[in-house]
Design a protein around this motif. Structure first.
Motif, short mmCIF file in Angstrom:
data_model
loop_
_atom_site.label_atom_id
_atom_site.label_comp_id
_atom_site.label_asym_id
_atom_site.label_seq_id
_atom_site.Cartn_x
_atom_site.Cartn_y
_atom_site.Cartn_z
N GLU A 208 -11.70 -29.19 -43.33
CA GLU A 208 -12.94 -29.20 -42.80
C GLU A 208 -12.94 -29.68 -42.04
N VAL A 209 -12.92 -30.81 -41.02
CA VAL A 209 -13.28 -32.23 -41.18
C VAL A 209 -14.52 -32.16 -41.08
N GLU A 210 -15.72 -31.58 -40.51
CA GLU A 210 -17.47 -31.52 -40.33
C GLU A 210 -17.31 -30.45 -40.50
N SER A 211 -18.80 -29.69 -40.33
CA SER A 211 -18.78 -28.25 -40.45
C SER A 211 -18.40 -28.23 -39.29
N GLY A 212 -17.80 -26.41 -40.11
CA GLY A 212 -17.08 -25.48 -38.85
C GLY A 212 -15.80 -26.09 -38.08
N VAL A 213 -15.60 -27.60 -38.51
CA VAL A 213 -14.61 -27.83 -37.61
C VAL A 213 -13.67 -27.99 -38.55
N PHE A 214 -12.55 -26.84 -38.36
CA PHE A 214 -10.76 -26.63 -39.45
C PHE A 214 -9.79 -27.62 -38.41
N MET A 215 -9.34 -28.23 -39.25
CA MET A 215 -8.16 -29.28 -38.51
C MET A 215 -6.62 -29.20 -39.34
N SER A 216 -5.66 -29.03 -39.08
CA SER A 216 -4.42 -29.26 -39.49
C SER A 216 -4.05 -29.88 -39.08
N ARG A 217 -2.87 -30.86 -39.53
CA ARG A 217 -2.07 -32.59 -39.66
C ARG A 217 -1.66 -32.00 -37.67
N GLY A 218 -1.39 -33.35 -37.91
CA GLY A 218 -0.57 -34.45 -36.61
C GLY A 218 -1.67 -33.34 -35.06
N VAL A 219 -3.11 -33.20 -35.08
CA VAL A 219 -3.68 -33.27 -34.16
C VAL A 219 -4.52 -34.03 -33.30
N VAL A 220 -4.32 -34.05 -32.24
CA VAL A 220 -4.57 -35.15 -31.80
C VAL A 220 -5.76 -34.67 -30.66
N ILE A 221 -7.00 -35.58 -30.16
CA ILE A 221 -7.54 -35.45 -29.57
C ILE A 221 -8.45 -36.59 -28.21
N HIS A 222 -7.87 -36.31 -27.31
CA HIS A 222 -8.81 -37.20 -26.34
C HIS A 222 -10.22 -37.40 -26.40
N PRO A 223 -10.87 -38.86 -26.37
CA PRO A 223 -11.84 -39.06 -26.66
C PRO A 223 -12.80 -38.92 -25.89
N SER A 224 -12.50 -38.09 -24.69
CA SER A 224 -13.46 -37.56 -23.19
C SER A 224 -13.69 -35.69 -23.35
N ALA A 225 -12.48 -35.39 -24.79
CA ALA A 225 -12.71 -33.55 -25.20
C ALA A 225 -13.93 -33.76 -26.05
N GLN A 226 -15.22 -32.86 -25.87
CA GLN A 226 -15.97 -32.10 -26.38
C GLN A 226 -15.40 -30.70 -27.49
N ILE A 227 -15.66 -31.46 -28.53
CA ILE A 227 -15.16 -29.83 -29.61
C ILE A 227 -16.61 -29.02 -30.26
N VAL A 228 -16.72 -28.30 -30.02
CA VAL A 228 -17.83 -27.40 -30.69
C VAL A 228 -17.52 -26.31 -31.53
N PRO A 230 -18.02 -23.07 -34.54
CA PRO A 230 -16.95 -23.26 -35.06
C PRO A 230 -15.22 -23.00 -34.42
N ILE A 231 -14.92 -23.99 -35.33
CA ILE A 231 -13.51 -23.60 -34.90
C ILE A 231 -11.96 -24.25 -35.48
N TYR A 232 -11.07 -23.59 -34.71
CA TYR A 232 -9.84 -23.94 -35.83
C TYR A 232 -8.56 -24.27 -35.30
N LEU A 233 -8.35 -25.48 -35.11
CA LEU A 233 -7.53 -26.22 -34.40
C LEU A 233 -5.79 -25.95 -35.68
N GLY A 234 -4.35 -25.83 -35.30
CA GLY A 234 -3.66 -24.94 -35.58
C GLY A 234 -2.73 -26.76 -35.75
N ARG A 235 -2.13 -27.15 -36.27
CA ARG A 235 -0.85 -28.22 -37.03
C ARG A 235 0.23 -28.71 -35.52
N ASP A 236 -0.43 -29.74 -34.48
CA ASP A 236 -0.04 -30.87 -33.63
C ASP A 236 -0.49 -30.08 -32.41
N VAL A 237 -1.87 -29.52 -32.26
CA VAL A 237 -2.69 -29.19 -31.68
C VAL A 237 -2.99 -30.16 -31.27
#
Length: 270
Positions: A208-228, A230-237
């Motif tokens: 849980e990298v911040e409240s409600g954001v669960f992130m596995s290893r290897g995740v890549v998120i573009h700076p302009s993307a918006q993550i809301v 609660p959310i779960y991101l599996g590895r290498d997403v």
């Protein structure tokens, strides 16, 4: 969890009546007990709940994709338990096999992967004939503590497809525990929302990298993307530019979200 001080054996029926049916079309590709749910599946969640309740000997039996089930479970070493697998030709054999396993057993915890149940760890002694039902969702398939006589009654007259009614016919007590239905695709989505919201206290296979954001290893998120959350991101997403992802989204391993996508209340498999 104990029954007369001797509760140490569990039978886990692996499967759902909604596997490969019109009610859950995406499950044509994968049985519900093998469908990812926030980094795990209901098969693994069920085994973990049984072991956490203090049981060290588990017999799993089912009919859908037995090779993959055995591959994931092995002999139970990762959980410190003894685990064996029985392949059935179909669900109609479930209660018959249960009766055979119950011989000379003082008590059996009968569990199903069609629900996520968390038996209490508070030292309660639950006697044979106790039905474990969910306090949050009455439609969740119950688990039960049974003896040899009750198992034989189920074998003679019980129907696995009417699990709740069959167990109630042989149980005299009822105990409320935390649980949720996961018998089909719609139920999986509802369970995902409850787990992400922490209403169902199950361990999520991510940080849980911040409240409600669960992130596995290897995740890549573009700076302009918006993550809301609660959310779960599996590895290498990977999430591309100008995307809005969430709330209540689970992206399985190696998922790719293209530019400009908006996703909410959705689970995407690996």
């Amino acid at each position: 969890m104990q029954a007369n001080g001797s509760q140490n054996f569990a039978v886990l029926i692996v499967g759902s009546p909604f596997d490969r049916t019109e009610g859950a079309p995406f499950l044509y590709e994968m049985p519900v007990h093998l469908t990812p749910l926030l980094g795990k599946n209901s098969l693994i969640y069920a085994v973990e709940a049984i072991v956490d309740s203090g049981i060290k000997e588990i017999v799993c039996m089912g009919w859908e994709d037995p090779t993959e089930v055995q591959k994931q479970l092995a002999h139970g070493e990762r959980w410190g338990c003894q685990l064996t697998w029985l392949t059935l030709s179909g669900p109609e054999q479930a209660f018959k096999k249960l009766a055979q396993l119950a011989v000379d057993r003082s008590s059996i915890l009968l569990a199903s992967t069609a629900s996520l149940m968390l038996p209490a760890k508070n030292g309660l002694i639950w006697h044979c004939g106790t039905l474990l039902t969910s306090s949050k969702n009455s439609s969740a398939w119950p688990w039960a503590v049974l003896d040899e006589v009750q198992c034989e009654k189920l074998a003679q007259s019980g129907q696995w497809a009417t699990w709740s009614e069959s167990l109630r016919s042989v149980c005299t007590l009822e105990q409320m525990v935390v649980g949720e239905d996961v018998s089909d695709g719609t139920a999986l989505l509802h369970a995902m929302e409850k787990i992400l919201s922490r209403d169902l206290p199950l361990l999520i296979d991510a940080t849980e990298v911040e409240s409600g954001v669960f992130m596995s290893r290897g995740v890549v998120i573009h700076p302009s993307a918006q993550i809301v959350s609660p959310i779960y991101l599996g590895r290498d997403v990977e999430i591309g530019p100008a995307c809005r992802v969430g709330p209540f989204v689970a992206l399985g391993a190696r998922s790719r979200v293209g530019q400009g996508c908006h996703i909410l209340q959705t689970q995407v498999g690996p």
